[in-house]
Every structure is written in C-alpha cells, then in structure tokens.
Design a protein around this motif. Sequence first.
Motif, PDB file in Angstrom:
ATOM      1  N   GLY A 176       0.549  -1.057  -0.095  1.00 40.82           N
ATOM      2  CA  GLY A 176       0.292  -0.068   0.059  1.00 40.82           C
ATOM      3  C   GLY A 176       1.044   1.602  -0.774  1.00 40.82           C
ATOM      4  O   GLY A 176       0.211   2.352  -0.155  1.00 40.82           O
ATOM      5  N   HIS A 177       2.241   0.947   0.318  1.00 47.70           N
ATOM      6  CA  HIS A 177       3.248   2.363   0.135  1.00 47.70           C
ATOM      7  C   HIS A 177       2.749   3.076  -1.205  1.00 47.70           C
ATOM      8  O   HIS A 177       2.586   4.142  -1.266  1.00 47.70           O
ATOM      9  CB  HIS A 177       4.059   2.118   0.538  1.00 47.70           C
ATOM     10  N   LEU A 178       2.691   2.397  -2.321  1.00 43.73           N
ATOM     11  CA  LEU A 178       2.943   2.644  -3.427  1.00 43.73           C
ATOM     12  C   LEU A 178       1.918   3.431  -3.908  1.00 43.73           C
ATOM     13  O   LEU A 178       1.516   5.174  -3.961  1.00 43.73           O
ATOM     14  CB  LEU A 178       2.773   2.333  -4.899  1.00 43.73           C
ATOM     15  N   GLY A 179       0.605   3.427  -3.095  1.00 43.65           N
ATOM     16  CA  GLY A 179      -0.388   3.735  -3.493  1.00 43.65           C
ATOM     17  C   GLY A 179      -1.092   4.734  -3.139  1.00 43.65           C
ATOM     18  O   GLY A 179      -1.888   5.775  -3.078  1.00 43.65           O
ATOM     19  N   HIS A 180      -0.344   4.876  -1.595  1.00 43.91           N
ATOM     20  CA  HIS A 180      -0.569   6.568  -0.980  1.00 43.91           C
ATOM     21  C   HIS A 180       0.275   7.520  -0.751  1.00 43.91           C
ATOM     22  O   HIS A 180       0.422   8.408  -0.734  1.00 43.91           O
ATOM     23  CB  HIS A 180      -0.056   5.763   0.714  1.00 43.91           C
ATOM     24  N   VAL A 181       1.602   7.324  -1.746  1.00 37.24           N
ATOM     25  CA  VAL A 181       2.073   8.604  -2.482  1.00 37.24           C
ATOM     26  C   VAL A 181       1.005   9.074  -3.581  1.00 37.24           C
ATOM     27  O   VAL A 181       1.065   8.800  -4.041  1.00 37.24           O
ATOM     28  CB  VAL A 181       3.361   8.670  -3.468  1.00 37.24           C
ATOM     29  N   SER A 182       1.152  10.308  -3.705  1.00 40.82           N
ATOM     30  CA  SER A 182      -0.117  11.901  -4.052  1.00 40.82           C
ATOM     31  C   SER A 182       0.326  12.228  -5.232  1.00 40.82           C
ATOM     32  O   SER A 182      -0.468  11.291  -5.949  1.00 40.82           O
ATOM     33  CB  SER A 182       0.107  13.071  -3.123  1.00 40.82           C
ATOM     34  N   LEU A 183       1.971  11.920  -5.869  1.00 38.30           N
ATOM     35  CA  LEU A 183       1.674  11.844  -7.362  1.00 38.30           C
ATOM     36  C   LEU A 183       0.725  10.490  -7.778  1.00 38.30           C
ATOM     37  O   LEU A 183       0.388  10.569  -8.927  1.00 38.30           O
ATOM     38  CB  LEU A 183       3.208  11.726  -7.391  1.00 38.30           C
ATOM     39  N   VAL A 184       0.590   9.413  -7.009  1.00 37.74           N
ATOM     40  CA  VAL A 184       0.632   7.999  -7.896  1.00 37.74           C
ATOM     41  C   VAL A 184      -0.919   8.336  -7.563  1.00 37.74           C
ATOM     42  O   VAL A 184      -1.652   8.389  -8.255  1.00 37.74           O
ATOM     43  CB  VAL A 184       0.854   7.024  -6.872  1.00 37.74           C
ATOM     44  N   ARG A 185      -1.758   8.925  -6.370  1.00 37.46           N
ATOM     45  CA  ARG A 185      -3.168   8.382  -5.765  1.00 37.46           C
ATOM     46  C   ARG A 185      -4.038   9.297  -7.181  1.00 37.46           C
ATOM     47  O   ARG A 185      -4.873   9.647  -7.044  1.00 37.46           O
ATOM     48  CB  ARG A 185      -2.870   9.198  -4.707  1.00 37.46           C
ATOM     49  N   ASN A 186      -3.354  10.856  -7.647  1.00 33.03           N
ATOM     50  CA  ASN A 186      -3.730  11.966  -8.095  1.00 33.03           C
ATOM     51  C   ASN A 186      -3.178  11.967  -9.676  1.00 33.03           C
ATOM     52  O   ASN A 186      -4.122  12.498 -10.146  1.00 33.03           O
ATOM     53  CB  ASN A 186      -3.291  13.293  -7.818  1.00 33.03           C
ATOM     54  N   SER A 187      -3.274  10.832  -9.802  1.00 37.08           N
ATOM     55  CA  SER A 187      -2.539  10.214 -11.643  1.00 37.08           C
ATOM     56  C   SER A 187      -3.984   9.666 -12.387  1.00 37.08           C
ATOM     57  O   SER A 187      -3.791   9.153 -13.540  1.00 37.08           O
ATOM     58  CB  SER A 187      -1.381   9.751 -11.738  1.00 37.08           C
ATOM     59  N   THR A 204      -8.051  13.932   5.185  1.00 41.92           N
ATOM     60  CA  THR A 204      -7.262  14.005   4.668  1.00 41.92           C
ATOM     61  C   THR A 204      -6.574  12.330   4.458  1.00 41.92           C
ATOM     62  O   THR A 204      -5.395  12.119   5.058  1.00 41.92           O
ATOM     63  CB  THR A 204      -6.411  14.986   5.220  1.00 41.92           C
ATOM     64  N   MET A 205      -6.521  12.369   3.107  1.00 44.71           N
ATOM     65  CA  MET A 205      -5.889  11.205   3.204  1.00 44.71           C
ATOM     66  C   MET A 205      -4.058  10.963   2.653  1.00 44.71           C
ATOM     67  O   MET A 205      -4.054  10.543   1.901  1.00 44.71           O
ATOM     68  CB  MET A 205      -6.538   9.699   2.327  1.00 44.71           C
ATOM     69  N   ASP A 206      -3.842  12.351   2.729  1.00 46.32           N
ATOM     70  CA  ASP A 206      -2.147  12.353   2.560  1.00 46.32           C
ATOM     71  C   ASP A 206      -1.377  11.520   3.165  1.00 46.32           C
ATOM     72  O   ASP A 206      -1.882  11.507   4.203  1.00 46.32           O
ATOM     73  CB  ASP A 206      -2.384  13.848   2.885  1.00 46.32           C
ATOM     74  N   TRP A 207      -0.178  11.754   2.862  1.00 45.27           N
ATOM     75  CA  TRP A 207       0.813  10.794   3.158  1.00 45.27           C
ATOM     76  C   TRP A 207       1.542  12.304   3.320  1.00 45.27           C
ATOM     77  O   TRP A 207       2.931  11.836   2.179  1.00 45.27           O
ATOM     78  CB  TRP A 207       1.033   9.713   2.515  1.00 45.27           C
ATOM     79  N   ASP A 208       1.969  12.892   3.911  1.00 41.96           N
ATOM     80  CA  ASP A 208       3.052  13.681   3.768  1.00 41.96           C
ATOM     81  C   ASP A 208       3.887  13.390   3.940  1.00 41.96           C
ATOM     82  O   ASP A 208       5.237  13.841   2.663  1.00 41.96           O
ATOM     83  CB  ASP A 208       2.576  15.189   4.746  1.00 41.96           C
ATOM     84  N   GLU A 209       4.731  12.841   4.597  1.00 39.64           N
ATOM     85  CA  GLU A 209       6.283  12.107   5.519  1.00 39.64           C
ATOM     86  C   GLU A 209       6.230  11.339   3.608  1.00 39.64           C
ATOM     87  O   GLU A 209       7.639  11.593   3.834  1.00 39.64           O
ATOM     88  CB  GLU A 209       5.791  11.133   6.586  1.00 39.64           C
ATOM     89  N   GLY A 210       5.701  10.793   3.104  1.00 34.24           N
ATOM     90  CA  GLY A 210       5.591   9.823   2.139  1.00 34.24           C
ATOM     91  C   GLY A 210       6.197  10.475   1.089  1.00 34.24           C
ATOM     92  O   GLY A 210       7.516  10.650   0.115  1.00 34.24           O
ATOM     93  N   ASP A 211       4.614  11.327   0.923  1.00 34.12           N
ATOM     94  CA  ASP A 211       5.169  12.331  -0.114  1.00 34.12           C
ATOM     95  C   ASP A 211       6.840  13.103  -0.246  1.00 34.12           C
ATOM     96  O   ASP A 211       7.576  13.658  -1.489  1.00 34.12           O
ATOM     97  CB  ASP A 211       4.267  13.622  -0.525  1.00 34.12           C
ATOM     98  N   LYS A 212       6.934  13.757   0.462  1.00 34.30           N
ATOM     99  CA  LYS A 212       8.668  14.417   1.056  1.00 34.30           C
ATOM    100  C   LYS A 212       9.465  13.949   0.620  1.00 34.30           C
ATOM    101  O   LYS A 212      10.092  14.460   0.191  1.00 34.30           O
ATOM    102  CB  LYS A 212       8.435  15.200   2.646  1.00 34.30           C
ATOM    103  N   ALA A 213       9.858  12.105   1.322  1.00 38.14           N
ATOM    104  CA  ALA A 213      10.963  12.122   0.571  1.00 38.14           C
ATOM    105  C   ALA A 213      10.770  11.205  -0.642  1.00 38.14           C
ATOM    106  O   ALA A 213      11.829  11.607  -0.867  1.00 38.14           O
ATOM    107  CB  ALA A 213      10.617  10.776   1.643  1.00 38.14           C
TER     108      ALA A 213
END
Lengths: 212, 212
Positions: A177-188, B125-134
């Motif tokens: 589930g880690h990939l799916g929570h990267v926002s770039l992926v989620r919003n694509s 808010t389904m954001d994963w700020d930490e993951g996005d940042k990294a």
Amino acid sequence: MGISERKLRHKADLKKEILTAARELFTEKGWESTSIRNIAEKIEYSPATIYLYYKDKNEIIFDLHREGFRLLVNYLDVLKGVKNPFERLQAMGRAYIRFALENQDTYKLLFVMEEPMQHVASCATMDWDEGDKAFNLLMNTVQECQKQGHFTNLQTINLSFVIWSTMHGLCTLRTSGHLGHVSLVRNSNHNLDDVLTAAYEEFVKMLEQLNN
Amino acid sequence: MGISERKLRHKADLKKEILTAARELFTEKGWESTSIRNIAEKIEYSPATIYLYYKDKNEIIFDLHREGFRLLVNYLDVLKGVKNPFERLQAMGRAYIRFALENQDTYKLLFVMEEPMQHVASCATMDWDEGDKAFNLLMNTVQECQKQGHFTNLQTINLSFVIWSTMHGLCTLRTSGHLGHVSLVRNSNHNLDDVLTAAYEEFVKMLEQLNN
DNA sequence: AAAATTAATGAACAGTGTTCATTTTCTTGT
DNA sequence: ACAAGAAAATGAACACTGTTCATTAATTTT
C-alpha cells in the motif's frame, strides 16, 4: 501387515488435512488472522491434536512456504521455452510480478515474513533449497544474457541481486500500500497495477541500455 | 487561568510519556512483542489509561511512524550540500542504506508494515505528507540529474519509483534474512553488509551507464 | 477378554487488544 | 472550608491467541 500401513497413511492424511485447512484459511484471511484453533475447527479436531503433527505454528508456515515456492517456480519454469535469454529475463520479470499480484499473501510468506527464514536457520542442514533454486534460475539467465553481450561490465551475482531487489521492491511497495499513498500516484488516474507495469517496463529499458 | 493550562500541559506530557515508552520498548524488542500492557507498566499507569490518549495501538504506531520519517529525512537532508546531483543521488542511496541498517525496526515500520498505511487511508485527509516529502526529495534529484544529461530517455516518475524499489528491495532482503540464506552468499566469506554494499555499487554503475 | 500402545482431547497457563462501569482525584462555586 | 460536579484513572471482564499436559478414548497386540 496392511493395517498399520493404513494407520500410517491415515496419519499422513491428517497431516495433509491440516495443511490444506491451513492453506485455505491462509489464502482467504491471511496468516495474521489464521489461528491454530481456526485450523482445528476446520478439520473438526481439537486444537491440541494439531500439535501431534506439527511442532508449532512456524512448522506449518514453513510447509506452506515450500508449497509457495513450488508455485513460483511453476510461474517461472514455463518460460524456459523462450530461447533468447534477454527476452526470457524480461518474461521472468513479468511472471514474477504476476505471481506477486495474484498471490499476495503467499508472496509475503515467501519473501517478507521472517518466521520461515528463522525455521531454515534452525534446521540442521541450513540449506534453503527453494530460494537457491529460484535465485539460480535468475543468475543463469543473467549469465546467458552476458554471453550475448548484455551487462558485460557487471558482475553476475551483484547484478542478479540488484534485479531481484528491484522486482521485490516493486512488488512489495505495491502490495503493502505504500506506492498507492504517494500523492503523485494517487492523483494520476492510473490504477496501481498500471503504475507498477510502467515502472517495470522502464526498468527493462534501463537493462536494454547496458549492452556492450 | 494557568491551572487548567497546567492540566492540559500535563495531559500532553502523559501522551508524550506514552510515546516515549512505546518508542523505547519498540526499539529494544520490536513492535511485535511490545504490548499495551508493557507500555502501561513502563509509565506506571493502568493499560486502560492509554486508551484515554490513543484510540488504539495503530494510532501509537502511526505517531512512531511519523517520527521515523523525520529521522529518515534527517539522514537524507544532510546531503543537500552536495552540489552535483548525480553524486547527491549516490550519497542519498548510501544514506538510505545506512538508515535502514542502523534502524531496522524503524525501517520496517516505515516501509514494510501495513498498519500505518491503513491509518493514513482511514484519515479524512488521505495525505501521506511524510512519504510525499521523501519521494519528492528523490524525484527532484533525479530530475536535476536528467537536466545534466543523465537518464534522458527515461521518465522521471518511473525511474524514481524503480530506484526507490531497488533500494527498498536491497534493504528488506538484507534485513529480513532472505539474502543471508542464499547459499552463494552464505558460502562467500563476505559479510552480509559487504554483499549489500557491493550490489549497491553495481547499481550505481548501472545508473552511470545511462547517460546521454 | 485383558493388557499395552497409540491417538485425541479438555482444561489450563500466560499472554494479547480493547471496553466500560466504578472509583479516585481534582476543580469549581458557594 | 466544604459540598457538588467534572475529569482522570482504574479493575475487571471479554474474546481472543499459541502451547502444554494429564486424562480419556480408541485401537492393536498378547
């Protein structure tokens, strides 16, 4: 005397029944929520009976672990017909991904959970035949690729380990589930498996550039 | 009224105490064997008290998860001084490996366990700020590399995901014990971290070949 | 049929996350 | 200073977990 043989056979049957029940519960609920009591209930024996056939839960896990490896090798072995080694390598990657996605819990059992590996470590013969077999399958293919001019300046073992790692990373980051929570992926708009496939194809491109 | 403020402060303190106790038990015994009752005992409160400050165990896990990400970003942020983007990318890989090996349980918490991700999913808010940042840290570096002529025919996102996967695969196969049980590795006199480093250096070589 | 062996089990142990009615502690208004 | 009310903390319970072991049931051998 056929009678005691029948007894032995029955004993083996019961062990198989336990494993079958474990496998079914495991694939439908995951290992975390499969308890000895669940397995016992399914085969209509008391929980204590299971301990007459398996030392502990990890021994059951390890039997399923080996089954899982046989399944994986099946996914890969079909491809030995592909003569071109680089094409075979690509196909193996795709098959590996397919295996991981179609058998997510089994994949976790084979390559993520530490319990089965601890069992291997505690065995007298510390060999991990299943793992060796699969890794050699990869290494041989890499070596054949090298004979044909691919990756000539790279070391077979190291490159094989890198390839395995990449595949493993792609699959686990996808299924955990880690990939799916990267926002770039989620919003694509793309679904996760497409993202995974696209990344894999990019990796293949990378490998293609490593000729001569 | 300073009195009620002190109460609030104390309430925050107790929450911190819980988290500190959880972190300590977690780092010395791993999460599997850290129970709510253990944490309660350590801070000398009853188990039920913990549920006044945390909804459930996963919420504690998630707080530690965020702490862990801050630590990882610390490992990586030191390298923003490295001007050459490709050198920085290499250094980031080494730092990532160092982080994973020096904080094995934390690494598992960040990138292997599914519970913290489920918590992210259940948040409004389904954001994963930490993951996005990294991940953005990685993607930006990759992009800078591309501006300087590296990986020009590859897509930034895909390549970044592949690189992350490779690093993740290398680290998890190492720490889960799977690498160590491949007989080719076990019989090679090299210690596991050297094998890992060698594979990583080979991966860097691969990346180096992807110019123009 | 009795004795001996094997198989299966019930009950218990020590542990888990979590909930909730009850009790203790602290704060506020008189 | 004291009673009333609010907030914090808890003990006890629930439904689980893996595992062990003395006891019971079934089967085989004598």
